[in-house]
Design an enzyme around this catalytic site. Structure first.
Site, mmCIF file in Angstrom:
data_model
loop_
_atom_site.group_PDB
_atom_site.id
_atom_site.type_symbol
_atom_site.label_atom_id
_atom_site.label_comp_id
_atom_site.label_asym_id
_atom_site.label_seq_id
_atom_site.Cartn_x
_atom_site.Cartn_y
_atom_site.Cartn_z
ATOM 1 N N HIS A 140 -10.336 5.415 -1.176
ATOM 2 C CA HIS A 140 -10.714 4.000 -1.108
ATOM 3 C C HIS A 140 -9.442 3.157 -1.037
ATOM 4 O O HIS A 140 -8.623 3.149 -1.955
ATOM 5 C CB HIS A 140 -11.558 3.561 -2.306
ATOM 6 C CG HIS A 140 -12.339 2.297 -2.033
ATOM 7 N ND1 HIS A 140 -13.577 2.311 -1.429
ATOM 8 C CD2 HIS A 140 -12.051 0.999 -2.255
ATOM 9 C CE1 HIS A 140 -14.015 1.073 -1.307
ATOM 10 N NE2 HIS A 140 -13.098 0.253 -1.798
ATOM 11 N N VAL A 141 -9.285 2.463 0.074
ATOM 12 C CA VAL A 141 -8.072 1.680 0.315
ATOM 13 C C VAL A 141 -7.884 0.641 -0.788
ATOM 14 O O VAL A 141 -8.846 0.023 -1.248
ATOM 15 C CB VAL A 141 -8.147 1.009 1.710
ATOM 16 C CG1 VAL A 141 -9.183 -0.096 1.743
ATOM 17 C CG2 VAL A 141 -6.786 0.483 2.135
ATOM 18 N N HIS A 142 -6.637 0.485 -1.260
ATOM 19 C CA HIS A 142 -6.368 -0.457 -2.343
ATOM 20 C C HIS A 142 -4.965 -1.030 -2.210
ATOM 21 O O HIS A 142 -4.022 -0.335 -1.846
ATOM 22 C CB HIS A 142 -6.557 0.195 -3.711
ATOM 23 C CG HIS A 142 -5.804 1.485 -3.885
ATOM 24 N ND1 HIS A 142 -6.241 2.672 -3.330
ATOM 25 C CD2 HIS A 142 -4.649 1.769 -4.539
ATOM 26 C CE1 HIS A 142 -5.380 3.635 -3.643
ATOM 27 N NE2 HIS A 142 -4.406 3.118 -4.367
ATOM 28 N N LEU A 143 -4.861 -2.312 -2.524
ATOM 29 C CA LEU A 143 -3.602 -3.041 -2.456
ATOM 30 C C LEU A 143 -2.981 -3.105 -3.847
ATOM 31 O O LEU A 143 -3.617 -3.565 -4.796
ATOM 32 C CB LEU A 143 -3.846 -4.461 -1.935
ATOM 33 C CG LEU A 143 -2.661 -5.432 -1.963
ATOM 34 C CD1 LEU A 143 -1.583 -4.989 -0.984
ATOM 35 C CD2 LEU A 143 -3.131 -6.847 -1.645
ATOM 36 N N TYR A 185 0.836 -1.200 0.000
ATOM 37 C CA TYR A 185 0.000 0.000 0.000
ATOM 38 C C TYR A 185 0.872 1.252 0.000
ATOM 39 O O TYR A 185 1.974 1.246 0.553
ATOM 40 C CB TYR A 185 -0.892 0.030 1.244
ATOM 41 C CG TYR A 185 -1.782 -1.169 1.427
ATOM 42 C CD1 TYR A 185 -3.104 -1.141 1.018
ATOM 43 C CD2 TYR A 185 -1.289 -2.337 2.021
ATOM 44 C CE1 TYR A 185 -3.935 -2.252 1.199
ATOM 45 C CE2 TYR A 185 -2.101 -3.447 2.203
ATOM 46 C CZ TYR A 185 -3.423 -3.396 1.787
ATOM 47 O OH TYR A 185 -4.232 -4.489 1.964
#
Length: 277
Positions: A183-186, A175
Site C-alpha cells: 500500500h503506497v504511503h508518503l 517515498y
C-alpha cells in the site's frame, strides 16, 4: 522387479515422463515370451491413462515400498495459496492496511487520505500519509493518480504545521523506492533521526540516500511521464556506508552516528499530537 500373479504395480510420478516395460513369462514351454510396452505420464493420451483402473496396494507391498524413490507430485495451487496468504490482512506486509483503520493510530483523515503515526518511527516526528484507494506501490501509480499525489503532499505539509509548527526541525516528504510494506504511503519525517527504532544501516540509508524519493520529484515524474520509474539497483543503496546527512562525515556505526547528530541541533519542545474525534 518381479510381480506375482494378483499383485498390482503403482507408479507415483507426475513430474517426468517414463516408460514401463512388462515382460510376461508364459508357463507353456511352447510359447515364446511376450513383451508389452506402455507409456505413462508422458503420453499424449491423458484420458487413456486415467481410464485404467487399479487396485490398492497390499499391506505387504506398502511395507516394502521405499516412498523416497517415488516423490509425490507438488500440491496444486500451492503458489496461489501462498500469494493469497500474503495478500490477506494477517500477513506482516499488509500491516498498514490494519493501522490505517485504527482510530488510535490516526492523526488526520479526509475522504481521500488518512495520516497515521509510524508504528516504529525513525525520528521524533514520523507520519505516513496513505490513500484510501488501494494502490500497491509506486509502480502502480499512473497519471490518473496525479491529483491524489498532490493532495497527499499538501496533507503532509498540513500535518507538519499542525503538530510540529513550533519545532525548528527540518522535514522531508517522500517515498521509499522499494517499500517493504504493501500500500503506497508518503513518509513525513523530521530530520533529527532521534529514535530508538533507528537501529541499523538499512534504516538510515532508506531515508538518507537516493532510495528516498522526494514527494515533489515523484509528482513531477508523473506529470511528465505518466508513471513512476524505480531503478532496479535501488536496493544496493541500502548497503552504502553511514554518512551524516548534514555534514557528509562518514561514521563507522549507528551509535557513533547518533552521537554525532547531537552536535547539529538541540532537542526542541515536542508538541503533544492531537487525537481524532
Amino acid at each position: 522387479m518381479k510381480l506375482q500373479p494378483g499383485q498390482v504395480l503403482h507408479m507415483v510420478n507426475e513430474l517426468y515422463p517414463y516408460i514401463i516395460e512388462f515382460e510376461e513369462e508364459a508357463k507353456s514351454s511352447g510359447l515364446e515370451t511376450h513383451r508389452k510396452r506402455k507409456r505413462s505420464a508422458g503420453s499424449n493420451s491423458i484420458e487413456g491413462d486415467a481410464a485404467q483402473e487399479t487396485e490398492p496396494m497390499t499391506e505387504q507391498e506398502l511395507e516394502t515400498t521405499d516412498a523416497s524413490q517415488y516423490p509425490l507430485p507438488p500440491k496444486k495451487g500451492k503458489d496461489a495459496s501462498a500469494k493469497k496468504a500474503r495478500e490477506s490482512l494477517g500477513h506482516w506486509s499488509q500491516g498498514l492496511k490494519i493501522s490505517m483503520q485504527d482510530p488510535k493510530m490516526q492523526v488526520y483523515k479526509d475522504e481521500q487520505v488518512v495520516v497515521i503515526k509510524d508504528k516504529y518511527p525513525k525520528a521524533r516526528y514520523h507520519w505516513l500519509v496513505l490513500p484510501w484507494a488501494s494502490i500497491s506501490s509506486l509502480k502502480a501509480v499512473t497519471s490518473e493518480h496525479l491529483e491524489l499525489l498532490q493532495h497527499m503532499h499538501t496533507v503532509g505539509e498540513k500535518v507538519i504545521s499542525d503538530f510540529a509548527g513550533c519545532s525548528k526541525l527540518r522535514f522531508r516528504l517522500g517515498y521509499h523506492a522499494i517499500p517493504s510494506m504493501s500500500h503506497v504511503h508518503l513518509h513525513v519525517i523530521s530530520q533529527d533521526f532521534d529514535s530508538p527504532c533507528l537501529k541499523n544501516k538499512k534504516h538510515w540509508n532508506s531515508f538518507n540516500t537516493e532510495y528516498f524519493l522526494e514527494s515533489k520529484a515523484i509528482i513531477k515524474m508523473v506529470q511528465e511521464a505518466g508513471r513512476v520509474t524505480v531503478q532496479d539497483e535501488s536496493s544496493e543503496l541500502l548497503k552504502l556506508p553511514l554518512r551524516c546527512h548534514e555534514c557528509q562525515q562518514l561514521l563507522p556505526s549507528i551509535p557513533q552516528l547518533k552521537e554525532h547528530l547531537r552536535k547539529h541541533w538541540a532537542k526542541p519542545q515536542i508538541n503533544k499530537p492531537k487525537t481524532v474525534d
